[in-house]
Design a protein around this motif. Structure first.
Motif, PDB file in Angstrom:
ATOM      1  N   LEU A  97      41.395  28.115  46.791  1.00  0.00           N
ATOM      2  CA  LEU A  97      41.305  27.671  45.167  1.00  0.00           C
ATOM      3  C   LEU A  97      40.412  28.557  44.366  1.00  0.00           C
ATOM      4  CD1 LEU A  97      42.333  25.454  43.100  1.00  0.00           C
ATOM      5  CD2 LEU A  97      40.194  24.128  43.920  1.00  0.00           C
ATOM      6  N   LEU A  98      39.323  28.827  44.980  1.00  0.00           N
ATOM      7  CA  LEU A  98      38.379  29.751  44.148  1.00  0.00           C
ATOM      8  C   LEU A  98      39.264  31.082  43.947  1.00  0.00           C
ATOM      9  CD1 LEU A  98      35.493  30.558  42.999  1.00  0.00           C
ATOM     10  CD2 LEU A  98      35.146  31.312  45.371  1.00  0.00           C
ATOM     11  N   ALA A  99      39.888  31.751  44.940  1.00  0.00           N
ATOM     12  CA  ALA A  99      40.751  32.986  44.597  1.00  0.00           C
ATOM     13  C   ALA A  99      41.791  32.753  43.716  1.00  0.00           C
ATOM     14  CB  ALA A  99      41.430  33.247  46.094  1.00  0.00           C
ATOM     15  N   VAL A 100      42.387  31.631  43.669  1.00  0.00           N
ATOM     16  CA  VAL A 100      43.577  31.203  42.457  1.00  0.00           C
ATOM     17  C   VAL A 100      42.670  31.400  41.193  1.00  0.00           C
ATOM     18  CG1 VAL A 100      44.838  29.463  41.464  1.00  0.00           C
ATOM     19  CG2 VAL A 100      44.827  29.893  43.949  1.00  0.00           C
ATOM     20  N   LEU A 101      41.426  30.489  41.072  1.00  0.00           N
ATOM     21  CA  LEU A 101      40.887  30.580  39.632  1.00  0.00           C
ATOM     22  C   LEU A 101      40.199  31.907  39.353  1.00  0.00           C
ATOM     23  CD1 LEU A 101      38.764  27.111  40.313  1.00  0.00           C
ATOM     24  CD2 LEU A 101      40.787  27.473  38.887  1.00  0.00           C
ATOM     25  N   ILE A 102      39.808  32.549  40.266  1.00  0.00           N
ATOM     26  CA  ILE A 102      39.380  34.010  39.949  1.00  0.00           C
ATOM     27  C   ILE A 102      40.461  34.687  39.315  1.00  0.00           C
ATOM     28  CG2 ILE A 102      38.519  36.443  40.744  1.00  0.00           C
ATOM     29  CD1 ILE A 102      36.556  34.489  42.673  1.00  0.00           C
ATOM     30  N   LEU A 103      41.709  34.787  40.077  1.00  0.00           N
ATOM     31  CA  LEU A 103      42.925  35.554  39.585  1.00  0.00           C
ATOM     32  C   LEU A 103      43.357  34.974  38.340  1.00  0.00           C
ATOM     33  CD1 LEU A 103      44.477  36.296  43.003  1.00  0.00           C
ATOM     34  CD2 LEU A 103      43.613  37.927  41.361  1.00  0.00           C
ATOM     35  N   ARG A 104      43.415  33.754  38.019  1.00  0.00           N
ATOM     36  CA  ARG A 104      43.532  32.950  36.892  1.00  0.00           C
ATOM     37  C   ARG A 104      42.785  33.521  35.598  1.00  0.00           C
ATOM     38  NH1 ARG A 104      48.380  31.451  35.440  1.00  0.00           N
ATOM     39  NH2 ARG A 104      48.625  30.279  37.619  1.00  0.00           N
ATOM     40  N   VAL A 105      41.548  33.906  35.813  1.00  0.00           N
ATOM     41  CA  VAL A 105      40.529  34.033  34.869  1.00  0.00           C
ATOM     42  C   VAL A 105      40.939  35.513  34.707  1.00  0.00           C
ATOM     43  CG1 VAL A 105      38.110  34.826  34.211  1.00  0.00           C
ATOM     44  CG2 VAL A 105      38.658  32.575  34.979  1.00  0.00           C
ATOM     45  N   ILE A 106      41.151  36.545  35.600  1.00  0.00           N
ATOM     46  CA  ILE A 106      41.464  37.758  35.490  1.00  0.00           C
ATOM     47  C   ILE A 106      42.754  38.024  34.703  1.00  0.00           C
ATOM     48  CG2 ILE A 106      42.241  40.109  36.834  1.00  0.00           C
ATOM     49  CD1 ILE A 106      40.197  39.052  39.055  1.00  0.00           C
ATOM     50  N   SER A 107      43.828  37.293  34.985  1.00  0.00           N
ATOM     51  CA  SER A 107      45.029  37.261  34.380  1.00  0.00           C
ATOM     52  C   SER A 107      44.739  36.912  32.876  1.00  0.00           C
ATOM     53  CB  SER A 107      46.086  36.192  35.046  1.00  0.00           C
ATOM     54  OG  SER A 107      47.246  36.381  34.404  1.00  0.00           O
ATOM     55  N   TYR A 108      44.168  35.955  32.770  1.00  0.00           N
ATOM     56  CA  TYR A 108      44.152  35.620  31.136  1.00  0.00           C
ATOM     57  C   TYR A 108      43.137  36.542  30.365  1.00  0.00           C
ATOM     58  CZ  TYR A 108      45.742  30.645  32.119  1.00  0.00           C
ATOM     59  OH  TYR A 108      46.614  29.840  32.397  1.00  0.00           O
ATOM     60  N   THR A 109      42.170  37.176  31.004  1.00  0.00           N
ATOM     61  CA  THR A 109      41.335  38.222  30.493  1.00  0.00           C
ATOM     62  C   THR A 109      42.095  39.396  30.223  1.00  0.00           C
ATOM     63  OG1 THR A 109      39.297  37.120  31.475  1.00  0.00           O
ATOM     64  CG2 THR A 109      39.299  39.260  30.644  1.00  0.00           C
ATOM     65  N   TYR A 110      42.863  39.843  31.488  1.00  0.00           N
ATOM     66  CA  TYR A 110      43.772  41.112  31.055  1.00  0.00           C
ATOM     67  C   TYR A 110      44.827  40.802  29.733  1.00  0.00           C
ATOM     68  CZ  TYR A 110      46.881  44.819  32.366  1.00  0.00           C
ATOM     69  OH  TYR A 110      47.769  45.948  31.908  1.00  0.00           O
ATOM     70  N   ALA A 111      45.303  39.725  29.912  1.00  0.00           N
ATOM     71  CA  ALA A 111      46.278  39.416  28.671  1.00  0.00           C
ATOM     72  C   ALA A 111      45.765  39.413  27.585  1.00  0.00           C
ATOM     73  CB  ALA A 111      47.163  38.089  29.040  1.00  0.00           C
ATOM     74  N   TRP A 112      44.642  38.665  27.539  1.00  0.00           N
ATOM     75  CA  TRP A 112      43.714  38.728  25.995  1.00  0.00           C
ATOM     76  C   TRP A 112      43.504  40.022  25.515  1.00  0.00           C
ATOM     77  CZ3 TRP A 112      42.512  34.867  22.809  1.00  0.00           C
ATOM     78  CH2 TRP A 112      41.559  35.400  21.668  1.00  0.00           C
ATOM     79  N   THR A 113      43.141  40.925  26.478  1.00  0.00           N
ATOM     80  CA  THR A 113      42.737  42.517  26.395  1.00  0.00           C
ATOM     81  C   THR A 113      43.983  42.971  25.829  1.00  0.00           C
ATOM     82  OG1 THR A 113      40.862  42.408  27.738  1.00  0.00           O
ATOM     83  CG2 THR A 113      41.602  44.623  26.996  1.00  0.00           C
ATOM     84  N   LYS A 114      45.282  42.970  26.531  1.00  0.00           N
ATOM     85  CA  LYS A 114      46.343  43.944  26.257  1.00  0.00           C
ATOM     86  C   LYS A 114      46.850  43.107  25.060  1.00  0.00           C
ATOM     87  CE  LYS A 114      50.418  45.292  28.453  1.00  0.00           C
ATOM     88  NZ  LYS A 114      51.023  45.337  29.915  1.00  0.00           N
ATOM     89  N   TYR A 115      46.973  41.819  24.656  1.00  0.00           N
ATOM     90  CA  TYR A 115      47.801  41.112  23.837  1.00  0.00           C
ATOM     91  C   TYR A 115      47.142  40.681  22.684  1.00  0.00           C
ATOM     92  CZ  TYR A 115      51.085  41.102  27.666  1.00  0.00           C
ATOM     93  OH  TYR A 115      51.774  41.252  28.807  1.00  0.00           O
ATOM     94  N   HIS A 116      45.599  40.607  22.648  1.00  0.00           N
ATOM     95  CA  HIS A 116      44.740  40.248  21.564  1.00  0.00           C
ATOM     96  C   HIS A 116      45.403  38.719  21.506  1.00  0.00           C
ATOM     97  CE1 HIS A 116      43.529  44.190  21.408  1.00  0.00           C
ATOM     98  NE2 HIS A 116      44.734  44.709  21.093  1.00  0.00           N
ATOM     99  N   ARG A 117      45.586  38.158  22.241  1.00  0.00           N
ATOM    100  CA  ARG A 117      45.797  36.383  22.046  1.00  0.00           C
ATOM    101  C   ARG A 117      45.774  35.864  23.628  1.00  0.00           C
ATOM    102  NH1 ARG A 117      51.673  34.751  20.930  1.00  0.00           N
ATOM    103  NH2 ARG A 117      51.055  33.146  21.854  1.00  0.00           N
ATOM    104  N   PHE A 118      45.557  34.591  23.589  1.00  0.00           N
ATOM    105  CA  PHE A 118      45.671  33.901  24.836  1.00  0.00           C
ATOM    106  C   PHE A 118      47.338  33.739  25.280  1.00  0.00           C
ATOM    107  CE2 PHE A 118      46.970  29.896  27.069  1.00  0.00           C
ATOM    108  CZ  PHE A 118      46.103  30.109  28.161  1.00  0.00           C
ATOM    109  N   ALA A 119      47.459  34.258  26.274  1.00  0.00           N
ATOM    110  CA  ALA A 119      48.742  34.362  27.044  1.00  0.00           C
ATOM    111  C   ALA A 119      48.977  34.068  28.302  1.00  0.00           C
ATOM    112  CB  ALA A 119      49.126  36.151  26.899  1.00  0.00           C
TER     113      ALA A 119
END
Length: 187
Positions: A97-119
């Protein structure tokens, strides 16, 4: 979409989920009323978006209200269910579950950086994971839930890897990509 949002039936249904989620915070996890209100929360989550799309009243405001309702519901549920899960689940599930949560944060952060929005992307795997997370209390009421949780965490890991991969491979944000395979068809 219209810059001035008009409150509609879908927004009202979403609001029912917000108030029902708040009520769940004060009700015993194993009581019949908890099961009824919990089920109402799930039904309103299905109905609000479906109705908004069918009636042509889907809006950014409605999507954001739905996200707030989901966040409230899942936060309250985690507070209610976490002590039960902590007592019943083996330590390996917590690492997964910790691995899932860390990857979820990475995914949202990457998307925020790339698209400039929650994605968040509504892939089939993300939708299936959400449905199985919703069914977790029923699994806990029926059994200890250990095999169910292993399967759920494994599916969640696969879903978040798929979503992160889609963000990395996409040129622009599209919430309705159903799978990484669907993304390839769109090119």
């Amino acid at each position: 979409m219209d810059s001035k949002h008009k409150w509609n039936i879908a927004d009202s249904i979403t609001s029912v989920r917000i108030f029902a989620a708040i009520a769940l915070a004060f009700i015993s996890l194993y009581s019949p009323i908890f099961i009824i209100i919990y089920t109402i929360c799930g039904l309103t989550d299905i109905i609000d978006g479906t109705l908004a799309r069918k009636l042509g009243i889907a809006s950014d405001f409605g999507a954001k209200l739905d996200s707030v309702a989901d966040l409230m519901f899942y936060t309250i549920m985690m507070i209610k269910i976490m002590p039960v899960l902590w007592a019943r689940m083996p330590s390996g599930i917590w690492f997964l579950l910790l691995a899932v949560l860390i990857l979820r944060v990475i995914s949202y952060t990457y998307a925020w950086t790339k698209y400039h929005r929650f994605a968040a992307i509504h892939t089939y795997l993300n939708k299936l994971t959400g449905a199985l997370v919703f069914l977790l209390p029923y699994a806990l009421w029926l059994t200890t839930g250990v095999p169910y949780c292993w399967g759920l965490c494994t599916l969640a890991l696969i879903a978040v890897i798929e979503e992160l991969s889609i963000h990395i491979l996409s040129k622009e944000y599209t919430a309705e990509i159903h799978s990484i395979l669907h993304m390839k068809e769109r090119r």
